[in-house]
Write an enzyme that holds these catalytic residues in place. Sequence first.
Site, PDB file in Angstrom:
ATOM      1  N   HIS A 154      57.522  71.043 189.893  1.00 44.53           N
ATOM      2  CA  HIS A 154      57.213  69.967 190.847  1.00 44.53           C
ATOM      3  C   HIS A 154      56.065  69.121 190.314  1.00 44.53           C
ATOM      4  CE1 HIS A 154      54.805  73.513 191.784  1.00 44.53           C
ATOM      5  NE2 HIS A 154      53.852  72.677 192.125  1.00 44.53           N
ATOM      6  N   HIS A 180      52.836  66.665 191.521  1.00 43.49           N
ATOM      7  CA  HIS A 180      51.940  66.302 192.617  1.00 43.49           C
ATOM      8  C   HIS A 180      51.641  64.800 192.522  1.00 43.49           C
ATOM      9  CE1 HIS A 180      50.471  70.510 193.516  1.00 43.49           C
ATOM     10  NE2 HIS A 180      50.921  70.701 192.287  1.00 43.49           N
TER      11      HIS A 180
HETATM   12  P1  5GP Z   1      51.192  74.345 192.151  1.00 44.52           P
HETATM   13  O1  5GP Z   1      49.825  74.977 192.251  1.00 44.52           O
HETATM   14  O2  5GP Z   1      52.268  75.374 191.900  1.00 44.52           O
HETATM   15  O3  5GP Z   1      51.225  73.203 191.180  1.00 44.52           O
HETATM   16  O4  5GP Z   1      51.413  73.679 193.551  1.00 44.52           O
HETATM   17  C1  5GP Z   1      52.085  74.255 194.603  1.00 44.52           C
HETATM   18  C2  5GP Z   1      51.800  73.400 195.813  1.00 44.52           C
HETATM   19  O5  5GP Z   1      52.784  73.678 196.783  1.00 44.52           O
HETATM   20  C3  5GP Z   1      50.444  73.659 196.447  1.00 44.52           C
HETATM   21  O6  5GP Z   1      49.696  72.453 196.446  1.00 44.52           O
HETATM   22  C4  5GP Z   1      50.786  74.140 197.858  1.00 44.52           C
HETATM   23  O7  5GP Z   1      49.902  73.628 198.831  1.00 44.52           O
HETATM   24  C5  5GP Z   1      52.182  73.627 198.063  1.00 44.52           C
HETATM   25  N1  5GP Z   1      53.037  74.464 198.892  1.00 44.52           N
HETATM   26  C6  5GP Z   1      53.250  75.805 198.756  1.00 44.52           C
HETATM   27  N2  5GP Z   1      54.137  76.232 199.674  1.00 44.52           N
HETATM   28  C7  5GP Z   1      54.493  75.143 200.384  1.00 44.52           C
HETATM   29  C8  5GP Z   1      55.405  74.958 201.478  1.00 44.52           C
HETATM   30  O8  5GP Z   1      56.045  75.870 201.984  1.00 44.52           O
HETATM   31  N3  5GP Z   1      55.520  73.682 201.986  1.00 44.52           N
HETATM   32  C9  5GP Z   1      54.808  72.623 201.450  1.00 44.52           C
HETATM   33  N4  5GP Z   1      54.993  71.438 202.001  1.00 44.52           N
HETATM   34  N5  5GP Z   1      53.948  72.772 200.411  1.00 44.52           N
HETATM   35  C10 5GP Z   1      53.801  74.022 199.887  1.00 44.52           C
END
Ligand code: 5GP
Length: 137
Positions: A101, A103
């Site tokens: 994903h 951001h």
């Molecule tokens: P990563 O640290 O893997 O790049 O980012 C994962 C992101 O997913 C985090 O910013 C976290 O807040 C978001 N996130 C995790 N679980 C969920 C969810 O169930 N729904 C939404 N909308 N965001 C999520």
Amino acid sequence: MAESECIFCRIVNGDIPCARVYEDDAVLAFLDLGPMARGHTLVVPRKHCESLLDFPAEEAPALISALQKVGSAVMRAVGAQGFHVLQNNFPAAGQTVFHLHWHVIPRTEGDGMALWPQGSYREGEMAELAAAVAARM
Ligand code: 5GP
Ligand code: ZN
């Protein structure tokens, strides 16, 4: 991880709700539930892959197009003047959800967010390091 256990696959499949802002054949975009800034949005390919290293390069144009749309709309919706596109690969880089994903994080003049600390190289180190990386391409 089985895709049935992947939280973002479950969101893409509609099994778990999300605050959707955009979707097309390739991606779904929804608000991050733990925002770094108001309007922080995740752009998620519909097809499961874990990191950028297993993302099919031929899907990049659709992804870039979605990032442009989302970045522009989020910026205007929250009255921001800029935005980051960040993408974490592997736990050492802060990846916590192992479904690729991006951001999209809106930035407003004077918002005080600091996420770009910079270091420096000793003399000659840049050329050595660039050669070491280039040798691994
Ligand atoms: P990563 O640290 O893997 O790049 O980012 C994962 C992101 O997913 C985090 O910013 C976290 O807040 C978001 N996130 C995790 N679980 C969920 C969810 O169930 N729904 C939404 N909308 N965001 C999520
Ligand atoms: Zn997944």
